[in-house]
Design a protein around this motif. Structure first.
Motif, PDB file in Angstrom:
ATOM      1  N   LEU A 181     -47.730 -26.983 -25.763  1.00 62.50           N
ATOM      2  CA  LEU A 181     -47.574 -28.312 -26.417  1.00 62.50           C
ATOM      3  C   LEU A 181     -48.568 -28.038 -27.565  1.00 62.50           C
ATOM      4  CD1 LEU A 181     -47.867 -30.958 -23.666  1.00 62.50           C
ATOM      5  CD2 LEU A 181     -45.838 -30.448 -25.434  1.00 62.50           C
ATOM      6  N   GLN A 182     -49.552 -27.450 -27.533  1.00 60.56           N
ATOM      7  CA  GLN A 182     -50.635 -27.395 -28.796  1.00 60.56           C
ATOM      8  C   GLN A 182     -50.027 -26.601 -29.748  1.00 60.56           C
ATOM      9  OE1 GLN A 182     -54.097 -24.648 -28.241  1.00 60.56           O
ATOM     10  NE2 GLN A 182     -55.489 -26.467 -28.800  1.00 60.56           N
ATOM     11  N   ARG A 183     -49.028 -25.285 -29.361  1.00 62.44           N
ATOM     12  CA  ARG A 183     -48.510 -24.515 -30.486  1.00 62.44           C
ATOM     13  C   ARG A 183     -47.554 -25.405 -31.354  1.00 62.44           C
ATOM     14  NH1 ARG A 183     -48.680 -20.623 -26.632  1.00 62.44           N
ATOM     15  NH2 ARG A 183     -46.582 -20.932 -25.728  1.00 62.44           N
ATOM     16  N   ARG A 184     -46.848 -26.557 -30.366  1.00 59.94           N
ATOM     17  CA  ARG A 184     -45.950 -27.110 -31.251  1.00 59.94           C
ATOM     18  C   ARG A 184     -46.734 -28.243 -31.980  1.00 59.94           C
ATOM     19  NH1 ARG A 184     -40.739 -28.267 -28.397  1.00 59.94           N
ATOM     20  NH2 ARG A 184     -40.979 -30.692 -29.041  1.00 59.94           N
ATOM     21  N   ARG A 185     -47.881 -28.873 -31.555  1.00 62.04           N
ATOM     22  CA  ARG A 185     -48.379 -29.693 -32.418  1.00 62.04           C
ATOM     23  C   ARG A 185     -49.058 -28.886 -33.662  1.00 62.04           C
ATOM     24  NH1 ARG A 185     -50.150 -33.821 -28.975  1.00 62.04           N
ATOM     25  NH2 ARG A 185     -47.951 -34.412 -27.772  1.00 62.04           N
ATOM     26  N   GLN A 186     -49.642 -27.743 -33.666  1.00 61.20           N
ATOM     27  CA  GLN A 186     -49.922 -27.053 -34.595  1.00 61.20           C
ATOM     28  C   GLN A 186     -48.874 -26.764 -35.748  1.00 61.20           C
ATOM     29  OE1 GLN A 186     -51.715 -23.570 -32.499  1.00 61.20           O
ATOM     30  NE2 GLN A 186     -53.715 -24.668 -32.548  1.00 61.20           N
ATOM     31  N   GLN A 187     -47.709 -26.577 -35.410  1.00 64.87           N
ATOM     32  CA  GLN A 187     -46.631 -26.327 -36.219  1.00 64.87           C
ATOM     33  C   GLN A 187     -46.173 -27.620 -36.756  1.00 64.87           C
ATOM     34  OE1 GLN A 187     -43.326 -25.017 -33.721  1.00 64.87           O
ATOM     35  NE2 GLN A 187     -44.249 -22.849 -33.430  1.00 64.87           N
ATOM     36  N   GLU A 188     -46.541 -28.740 -36.174  1.00 66.94           N
ATOM     37  CA  GLU A 188     -46.080 -30.115 -36.872  1.00 66.94           C
ATOM     38  C   GLU A 188     -47.139 -30.212 -38.015  1.00 66.94           C
ATOM     39  OE1 GLU A 188     -45.546 -34.729 -35.351  1.00 66.94           O
ATOM     40  OE2 GLU A 188     -45.874 -33.116 -34.301  1.00 66.94           O
ATOM     41  N   LEU A 189     -48.576 -29.871 -37.576  1.00 72.67           N
ATOM     42  CA  LEU A 189     -49.777 -30.129 -38.181  1.00 72.67           C
ATOM     43  C   LEU A 189     -49.477 -29.360 -39.531  1.00 72.67           C
ATOM     44  CD1 LEU A 189     -52.355 -31.065 -39.094  1.00 72.67           C
ATOM     45  CD2 LEU A 189     -53.348 -29.233 -37.760  1.00 72.67           C
ATOM     46  N   LYS A 190     -49.087 -28.326 -39.647  1.00 75.04           N
ATOM     47  CA  LYS A 190     -48.775 -27.492 -40.820  1.00 75.04           C
ATOM     48  C   LYS A 190     -47.710 -27.954 -41.543  1.00 75.04           C
ATOM     49  CE  LYS A 190     -47.587 -22.567 -41.870  1.00 75.04           C
ATOM     50  NZ  LYS A 190     -46.910 -21.023 -41.475  1.00 75.04           N
ATOM     51  N   ARG A 191     -46.520 -28.614 -40.883  1.00 77.56           N
ATOM     52  CA  ARG A 191     -45.612 -29.290 -41.814  1.00 77.56           C
ATOM     53  C   ARG A 191     -46.137 -30.712 -42.700  1.00 77.56           C
ATOM     54  NH1 ARG A 191     -42.682 -33.463 -40.938  1.00 77.56           N
ATOM     55  NH2 ARG A 191     -43.197 -33.668 -38.596  1.00 77.56           N
ATOM     56  N   LEU A 192     -46.971 -31.086 -41.864  1.00 79.18           N
ATOM     57  CA  LEU A 192     -47.418 -32.427 -42.446  1.00 79.18           C
ATOM     58  C   LEU A 192     -48.491 -32.072 -43.546  1.00 79.18           C
ATOM     59  CD1 LEU A 192     -48.482 -34.900 -39.355  1.00 79.18           C
ATOM     60  CD2 LEU A 192     -46.469 -35.018 -41.094  1.00 79.18           C
ATOM     61  N   LEU A 193     -49.365 -30.987 -43.231  1.00 75.23           N
ATOM     62  CA  LEU A 193     -50.212 -30.400 -44.452  1.00 75.23           C
ATOM     63  C   LEU A 193     -49.427 -30.178 -45.496  1.00 75.23           C
ATOM     64  CD1 LEU A 193     -52.663 -28.459 -42.198  1.00 75.23           C
ATOM     65  CD2 LEU A 193     -53.191 -30.653 -43.596  1.00 75.23           C
ATOM     66  N   ALA A 194     -48.153 -29.478 -45.571  1.00 76.84           N
ATOM     67  CA  ALA A 194     -47.386 -29.181 -46.577  1.00 76.84           C
ATOM     68  C   ALA A 194     -46.815 -30.498 -47.295  1.00 76.84           C
ATOM     69  CB  ALA A 194     -46.331 -28.420 -46.101  1.00 76.84           C
ATOM     70  N   GLN A 195     -46.404 -31.432 -46.422  1.00 82.22           N
ATOM     71  CA  GLN A 195     -45.845 -32.589 -47.140  1.00 82.22           C
ATOM     72  C   GLN A 195     -47.120 -33.413 -47.848  1.00 82.22           C
ATOM     73  OE1 GLN A 195     -43.871 -35.307 -44.406  1.00 82.22           O
ATOM     74  NE2 GLN A 195     -42.778 -33.887 -43.647  1.00 82.22           N
ATOM     75  N   GLN A 196     -48.232 -33.273 -47.238  1.00 82.70           N
ATOM     76  CA  GLN A 196     -49.326 -34.197 -47.786  1.00 82.70           C
ATOM     77  C   GLN A 196     -49.630 -33.326 -49.554  1.00 82.70           C
ATOM     78  OE1 GLN A 196     -53.389 -33.429 -46.287  1.00 82.70           O
ATOM     79  NE2 GLN A 196     -53.584 -35.710 -46.256  1.00 82.70           N
TER      80      GLN A 196
END
Length: 332
Positions: free
Chosen positions: A168-183
């Motif tokens: 789950l942590q890896r999934r959240r980290q991937q989502e974080l990377k996507r959100l940072l790119a969006q930001q």
């Protein structure tokens, strides 16, 4: 002869009440909240160019109305609901759209006759560019909050005992990377919208060390017109940038920054304060304030809070005086 119009705006329609200079009711009506309804309103008014109009801030519901009508009236104003309640203009005990519209029309007339300075501070000056900036800034703030929440969740998963926690942590980290790119992409849009303004106010705010594009954009959207505030202290109160006391009898707990105000503005001011204290200049007053407070035993965060308040003071000063910020010159 001036007329006074109150508009109570809802999602699909809006109610209108019109008073004359003597305070007599001229007429009331309801219109669809669309371009056809706006045209019908203008045709319904006896003298639009001599009509002073008041409405409440209603989020997105009145944006198209403001865009269409702000230049068609003598003036259009947004008065917050608390100000309207203080005057208690309506004698109608039941709450209806027409009663609210009548209260706003009476507010326009009373403020015009007795408090013109209040009316002047509330005037709507429509700017599609500023509204576009506000839209992208709201998206930046949404992503900022989502990123902060996701980082907190990732930190919790570090200490979770469940066998699937690493997955789950890896999934959240991937989502974080996507959100940072969006930001990052949204931040570029904010900076682009901000640069397209070519605004003197933006140049004044930019002159303050530590204030970057996002901070400048947030200040322009949240503060809007500094004339709305009687003093720098009033602006601090509006933003929630002041130490809140907690005292009862002989006991007084440690003060802390108030918890109200615009969250994004408080966030950018906090980061701007941490940036301005490291600006290399022998006469940096923000750095001097930080060092003076820490020498007295205050914590770093307490001192940064004081720097935030000084930044608000400087923002108010440069906008009020229309003079760029400059550090004091050092005697030779």
């Amino acid at each position: 002869m001036p007329y006074f119009l109150g508009l109570d705006v809802a999602r699909d329609s809006f109610a209108a009440a019109l008073l004359d200079e003597a305070g007599q009711l001229v007429n009331t009506a309801s219109f669809a909240n669309d371009p056809a309804g706006f045209s019908q309103l203008v045709a319904w008014l006896p003298a639009p160019a001599q009509t002073i109009t008041v409405c409440e801030p209603t989020g997105v519901y009145n944006q198209h109305l403001k865009q269409t009508l702000a230049t068609g009236f003598e003036s259009l104003h947004e008065i917050n609901s608390q100000t309207l309640k203080q005057y208690a203009f309506s004698q109608v005990r039941t709450k209806t759209d027409q009663a609210d519209a009548l209260a706003m029309a009476d507010a326009a007339r009373t403020l015009f006759l007795s408090r013109p300075e209040t009316l002047a501070r509330s005037r709507v000056a429509w700017s599609p560019e500023r509204e576009n900036l506000a839209l992208w800034l709201a998206e930046y703030d949404r992503l900022r909050k989502a990123i902060a929440s996701l980082r907190q969740q990732i930190g919790v998963l570090d200490h979770h005992a469940a066998p699937d926690a690493p997955q789950l942590q890896r999934r959240r980290q991937q989502e974080l990377k996507r959100l940072l790119a969006q930001q990052d992409r949204v931040k570029q849009r904010v900076e682009l919208a901000y640069k397209q303004l070519d605004d003197d106010q933006a140049c004044l705010i930019d002159s303050i060390p530590g204030i970057g594009p996002i901070s400048t954009a947030a200040t322009m959207v949240v503060v809007r017109y500094v004339a709305r505030f009687r003093s720098a202290d009033a602006l601090k109160a509006y933003l929630g940038i002041y130490p809140r006391r907690n005292q009862s009898g002989q006991r007084e707990r440690r003060s802390h920054l108030a918890h109200h105000g615009n969250a994004l503005m408080r966030h950018v001011l906090w980061n701007a304060a941490k940036a301005v204290v490291i600006v290399k200049h022998d006469a940096n007053p923000f750095r001097q304030l930080l060092e003076r407070l820490m020498a007295k035993g205050r914590t770093y965060n307490d001192a940064i809070g004081a720097v935030c308040r000084k930044l608000v003071q400087v923002i108010y000063g440069v906008l009020k005086s229309q003079t760029s910020c400059q550090f004091p010159s050092i005697p030779a």
